[in-house]
Scaffold this active site. Structure first.
Site, short mmCIF file in Angstrom:
data_model
loop_
_atom_site.label_atom_id
_atom_site.label_comp_id
_atom_site.label_asym_id
_atom_site.label_seq_id
_atom_site.Cartn_x
_atom_site.Cartn_y
_atom_site.Cartn_z
CB CYS A 120 19.23 21.70 -15.54
SG CYS A 120 20.31 21.71 -16.96
CG ASN B 208 22.27 17.84 -18.63
OD1 ASN B 208 21.05 17.97 -18.54
ND2 ASN B 208 23.12 18.75 -18.18
CG HIS C 21 19.60 18.05 -13.64
ND1 HIS C 21 19.06 17.65 -14.85
CD2 HIS C 21 20.69 18.80 -13.95
CE1 HIS C 21 19.80 18.15 -15.83
NE2 HIS C 21 20.79 18.85 -15.31
O1 UT7 Z 1 22.92 20.62 -16.19
C1 UT7 Z 1 23.27 21.93 -15.89
C2 UT7 Z 1 24.42 22.00 -14.97
N1 UT7 Z 1 25.58 21.43 -15.58
C3 UT7 Z 1 26.46 20.83 -14.83
O2 UT7 Z 1 26.27 20.73 -13.64
C4 UT7 Z 1 27.70 20.35 -15.51
C5 UT7 Z 1 28.86 20.59 -14.60
N2 UT7 Z 1 30.18 20.29 -15.19
C6 UT7 Z 1 30.58 19.04 -15.48
O3 UT7 Z 1 29.84 18.09 -15.45
C7 UT7 Z 1 32.04 18.86 -15.78
O4 UT7 Z 1 32.73 20.06 -15.49
C8 UT7 Z 1 32.33 18.47 -17.26
C9 UT7 Z 1 31.94 17.03 -17.50
C10 UT7 Z 1 31.62 19.39 -18.21
C11 UT7 Z 1 33.84 18.56 -17.52
O5 UT7 Z 1 34.57 17.76 -16.58
P1 UT7 Z 1 35.80 18.38 -15.78
O6 UT7 Z 1 36.35 17.29 -14.97
O7 UT7 Z 1 35.30 19.59 -15.05
O8 UT7 Z 1 36.80 18.74 -16.92
P2 UT7 Z 1 37.45 20.15 -17.29
O9 UT7 Z 1 36.46 21.01 -17.96
O10 UT7 Z 1 38.18 20.70 -16.13
O11 UT7 Z 1 38.49 19.68 -18.37
C12 UT7 Z 1 39.60 18.79 -18.03
C13 UT7 Z 1 40.34 18.44 -19.28
C14 UT7 Z 1 40.70 19.66 -20.13
O12 UT7 Z 1 41.98 19.43 -20.70
P3 UT7 Z 1 43.31 20.08 -20.08
O13 UT7 Z 1 43.07 21.57 -20.09
O14 UT7 Z 1 43.39 19.52 -18.68
O15 UT7 Z 1 44.38 19.60 -20.98
C15 UT7 Z 1 39.68 19.66 -21.21
O16 UT7 Z 1 40.13 20.29 -22.39
O17 UT7 Z 1 39.52 17.64 -20.11
C16 UT7 Z 1 39.48 18.19 -21.44
N3 UT7 Z 1 38.20 17.86 -22.02
C17 UT7 Z 1 38.00 16.72 -22.71
N4 UT7 Z 1 38.80 15.70 -23.00
C18 UT7 Z 1 38.29 14.68 -23.71
C19 UT7 Z 1 37.05 18.56 -22.00
N5 UT7 Z 1 36.08 17.90 -22.65
C20 UT7 Z 1 36.65 16.75 -23.11
C21 UT7 Z 1 36.17 15.66 -23.85
N6 UT7 Z 1 37.01 14.66 -24.13
N7 UT7 Z 1 34.89 15.59 -24.28
#
Ligand code: UT7
Length: 326
Positions: free
Chosen positions: A113, A283, A253
């Site tokens: 990225c 993204n 980004h």
């Molecule tokens: O571009 C390169 C660099 N990339 C980034 O900077 C991306 C950085 N990361 C992020 O943007 C975020 O971490 C994400 C958007 C990918 C995820 O958001 P988060 O708030 O960090 O969620 P998480 O991974 O901690 O997941 C929270 C919950 C989990 O469920 P439990 O374990 O709490 O029951 C996941 O399984 O959300 C669940 N989850 C979803 N739920 C519905 C993960 N993906 C989804 C989804 N829909 N698509």
């Protein structure tokens, strides 16, 4: 002082829109979750018969037209991508062929990225050294081909697109004032495509195990990104002797609207000084900044003399910034 100046911009987005509602019929997710956690409402998906260099070509043609420059005046083409047409040759060489840019050398940059700012910085160095005069820098991705459409934690995030800038040598106070590139290979495993390289060549097993798709430890990446980008933007302003209030536009980004807001709030910037289009495109990795820059130029958000800060964070890990006086 000899500087590199952005002469023009261009971008290209596929027409096909994939909405959150459609995605919620493919994996266990919802429009509410995606919008709240990422800021994304929809993304663009390239047609099956298109490759990354095709999007790069459209964006480049627009930048060339906007600058009124002849293709033969370009002496270097740099494409930032992690989703090139092939592992070899480079996507930049395919683009050179399409443009018929006979006088240009061409190569790709892989900094995920952060690729666009890495490529911009490389071009800037060649121009400032006097070795090259006109350089085409492109960020282009078809991430949808590397997205696991069964993995809800990643498939809601990515999109396809391309953005291009034409850089020219220029004497004066405007142009690219500084670029700052950083990496930490120790954290390589936060974002990766495990198979298809020399470490894990493609095989029936790797395909069955879905190892040719992007894997991301999202939450860990998020935390490092927020921390790193906050210090990065402060350092970039300090380096140029500028205070946050002197900044006219932040072009980050587009990985997550919460990351973008955290950086803006660290600088005390109101969101009307930040270019955000993640809601429309998701993204697009190396393409996100040049697409956002082109939209800002086309909508008249940028005027002569403006201070514009670009920043990015991505796989590698890599992070980077650039300060531009327009
Ligand atoms: O571009 C390169 C660099 N990339 C980034 O900077 C991306 C950085 N990361 C992020 O943007 C975020 O971490 C994400 C958007 C990918 C995820 O958001 P988060 O708030 O960090 O969620 P998480 O991974 O901690 O997941 C929270 C919950 C989990 O469920 P439990 O374990 O709490 O029951 C996941 O399984 O959300 C669940 N989850 C979803 N739920 C519905 C993960 N993906 C989804 C989804 N829909 N698509």
């Amino acid at each position: 002082m000899l500087r590199a100046k952005i002469l023009s911009t261009g971008s290209s987005l596929p027409q096909r829109v994939l909405t959150n509602t459609e995605l919620s019929q493919m994996v266990d997710t919802s429009n509410e979750w995606i919008v709240e956690r990422t800021g994304i409402s929809e993304r663009r998906i390239a047609d099956k018969d298109k490759a990354t260099s095709d999007l790069a070509y459209e964006a480049s043609k627009r930048a060339l037209k906007a600058a009124g420059m002849k293709v033969s005046d370009i002496s270097m083409i740099i494409v930032a991508t992690i989703s090139g047409d092939m592992s070899m040759p480079s996507t930049a060489c395919f683009l050179q062929k399409r443009l018929n840019a006979k006088n240009a050398c061409a190569f790709d940059v892989n900094a995920a990225c952060s690729g666009f700012i890495y490529a911009l910085s490389t071009a800037n160095a060649f121009i400032r050294s006097g070795l090259h005069k006109n350089v085409l820098v492109v960020g282009a991705e078809i991430l949808s081909r590397f997205t696991d459409w069964q993995d809800r934690s990643t498939c809601v995030l990515f999109g396809d697109g391309a953005g291009a800038v034409l850089l020219g040598a220029h004497r004066g106070k405007s142009g690219i004032l500084s670029t700052h590139l950083y990496s930490d290979g120790n954290l390589w495993d936060l974002i990766q495509v495990p198979a298809g390289g020399s470490r894990m060549p493609a095989s029936k097993d790797t395909v069955e195990e879905r190892l040719h798709f992007i894997k991301m430890k999202g939450n860990e990446t998020f935390k490092v990104a927020v921390k790193t980008l906050g210090s990065l933007v402060e350092m970039t302003l300090r380096h140029n002797g500028l205070s946050p209030s002197q900044l006219d536009l932040l072009i980050p980004h587009q990985a997550n609207h919460r990351i973008i807001q955290a950086v803006a709030s660290r600088l005390g910037l109101s969101m009307d000084k930040v270019v955000v289009n993640i809601n429309k495109y998701g993204n697009t990795s190396a393409a996100s900044i040049p697409i956002a820059l082109d939209e800002a130029v086309c909508s008249g958000r940028i005027k002569k003399g403006d201070y514009i800060l670009l920043e990015s964070f991505g796989g590698g890990l890599t992070w980077a910034s650039a300060m531009i006086k327009w």
